[in-house]
Design a protein around this motif. Structure first.
Motif, PDB file in Angstrom:
ATOM      1  N   UNK A  89      28.412  40.488  39.404  1.00 30.95           N
ATOM      2  CA  UNK A  89      28.825  41.620  40.246  1.00 30.95           C
ATOM      3  C   UNK A  89      29.784  41.157  41.339  1.00 30.95           C
ATOM      4  N   UNK A  90      29.430  40.045  42.000  1.00 26.75           N
ATOM      5  CA  UNK A  90      30.297  39.508  43.048  1.00 26.75           C
ATOM      6  C   UNK A  90      31.626  39.046  42.465  1.00 26.75           C
ATOM      7  N   UNK A 129      37.543  40.017  41.347  1.00 24.81           N
ATOM      8  CA  UNK A 129      38.630  40.382  40.433  1.00 24.81           C
ATOM      9  C   UNK A 129      39.330  41.653  40.885  1.00 24.81           C
ATOM     10  N   UNK A 130      38.551  42.643  41.288  1.00 24.62           N
ATOM     11  CA  UNK A 130      39.132  43.910  41.740  1.00 24.62           C
ATOM     12  C   UNK A 130      40.010  43.689  42.961  1.00 24.62           C
ATOM     13  N   UNK A 181      32.002  41.660  51.302  1.00 25.48           N
ATOM     14  CA  UNK A 181      31.382  41.007  52.448  1.00 25.48           C
ATOM     15  C   UNK A 181      30.024  41.625  52.774  1.00 25.48           C
ATOM     16  N   UNK A 182      29.932  42.945  52.664  1.00 22.02           N
ATOM     17  CA  UNK A 182      28.675  43.644  52.954  1.00 22.02           C
ATOM     18  C   UNK A 182      27.608  43.350  51.900  1.00 22.02           C
ATOM     19  N   UNK A 183      28.062  43.104  50.663  1.00 23.46           N
ATOM     20  CA  UNK A 183      27.118  42.904  49.571  1.00 23.46           C
ATOM     21  C   UNK A 183      26.877  41.427  49.261  1.00 23.46           C
ATOM     22  N   UNK A 222      36.404  34.904  40.293  1.00 25.79           N
ATOM     23  CA  UNK A 222      36.357  35.986  39.309  1.00 25.79           C
ATOM     24  C   UNK A 222      36.492  35.445  37.892  1.00 25.79           C
ATOM     25  N   UNK A 223      37.440  34.552  37.689  1.00 20.83           N
ATOM     26  CA  UNK A 223      37.692  34.021  36.340  1.00 20.83           C
ATOM     27  C   UNK A 223      36.483  33.256  35.802  1.00 20.83           C
TER      28      UNK A 223
END
Length: 273
Positions: A146-147, A152-153, A174-176, A250-251
Motif C-alpha cells: 500500500x505504501x 508510485x502515485x 505521511x499520515x498513513x 514503489x518499484x
C-alpha cells in the motif's frame, strides 16, 4: 543517454525558436512587399502562421501536461488563412496573431513542463536508474504494498506535472506511515516532494528555509548532497533524490505499478543529470 537527451533538447529549442520565426517572418514579408509597392496575395505570408501554429501544437502535445489552447492553434490558423481581408488589415492581424503565438509559446514553456518528461514506452529499466534501484532494493524491502503504491502515485503525478495531486498524495502517505519513527528517509522524501509540489502548484519561489535529507540518509541518495552555501542546487538536488527514492520504493514493492513507472522512466533518468 546524455547525448540523446542533449540532441533532443537542442531539437526542442529549435522548434521553439521556429514559432516566432515563422509567425513574425510572414508578417515582415507582407510589410516588406507593401513598402516596395508590390502586390502580394495575403495567403502567402499567412502560410507562416499555419506552420508556426502546427509547431506550437506539437510542442504542446509532447508535454506531460497538455495546454488545450496551444493544441488548438492550428484550427484558428487555418480559419485565419482562409479569411478574406484587405492588405492593411491583413498585416495588422498577422502581427497580432504572431504576438499571440509567441505569448502562448512562453506560457507553454514555463507553465506546462519540459517536453517529453512523462513519455516513455520502455519495457525494462536501464542506465543509472536500474543501478540505483538494485542498490537500494534491500533498504526498502520492508515497505508495504500500500505504501509502495502511494509512492508510485506520487512519482507519476509529479512527472505528469500534476503538482496538486502529488502534494496531496505525499501528505496522505505521511499520515498513513506505518513506522513508529516518522523521520525515516522515505518519509523525509515524501515531505520534500510535498513541499516542492505545493510551491510549484502555486507558482511560489524557493523559500529561505526548506526541507533536505539528513547526513545519515546519504547511502540511500542517488545524487551526492550539495554544500549548503549553494541553496538553489541543494534545494533542487533534494527534490531529485526524493523523487528517485520514492521511485525505488514503489518499484521494489509494488509490482502492479511497474508499467506506470516504466512510462515515466525518461523523466526519472533525467533526475540523475
Amino acid at each position: 543517454m546524455e547525448n540523446s537527451d542533449h540532441l533532443k533538447g537542442n531539437s526542442d529549442r529549435l522548434l521553439e525558436l521556429a514559432v516566432p520565426l515563422f509567425s513574425f517572418g510572414g508578417a515582415l514579408v507582407a510589410i516588406l512587399f507593401q513598402m516596395l509597392g508590390i502586390s502580394l496575395d495575403f495567403h502567402y505570408p499567412a502560410t507562416g502562421f499555419v506552420i508556426a501554429s502546427c509547431i506550437l501544437a506539437y510542442l504542446a502535445w509532447i508535454r506531460p501536461k497538455k495546454d488545450i489552447v496551444a493544441l488548438t492553434t492550428p484550427i484558428y490558423s487555418f480559419i485565419f488563412f482562409f479569411l478574406p481581408t484587405d492588405s492593411e488589415t491583413g498585416i495588422l492581424l498577422q502581427l497580432l496573431y504572431a504576438v499571440s503565438l509567441t505569448i502562448l509559446l512562453v506560457r507553454l514553456k514555463y507553465r506546462f513542463g519540459k517536453p517529453g518528461t512523462a513519455v516513455s514506452l520502455g519495457k525494462k529499466l536501464g542506465g543509472s536508474l536500474k543501478t540505483y534501484i538494485e542498490q537500494t532494493h534491500d533498504s526498502f524491502s520492508g515497505i508495504s504494498p500500500e505504501a509502495a503504491h502511494s509512492a508510485a502515485v506520487v512519482f507519476v503525478r509529479f512527472s505528469e506535472g500534476n503538482y496538486g495531486e502529488a502534494a496531496q498524495g505525499s501528505g496522505t502517505a505521511l499520515c498513513e506511515g506505518e513506522t513508529p519513527d516518522p523521520v525515516t528517509p522515505l518519509m523525509r522524501a515524501f515531505s520534500i516532494i510535498r513541499e516542492h509540489s505545493t510551491l510549484l502548484n502555486k507558482s511560489l519561489p524557493r523559500p529561505v528555509t526548506y526541507l533536505t535529507f539528513s547526513e545519515k540518509d546519504s547511502p540511500l541518495l542517488a545524487r551526492p548532497t550539495v554544500p549548503a552555501h549553494d541553496d538553489d542546487m541543494e534545494f533542487y538536488t533534494a527534490l531529485d533524490n526524493a523523487l528517485l527514492m520514492v521511485f525505488s520504493a514503489a518499484w521494489n514493492n509494488s509490482e502492479r505499478d511497474r508499467p506506470h513507472l516504466l512510462a515515466c522512466q525518461a523523466f526519472a533518468q533525467k533526475l540523475f543529470t
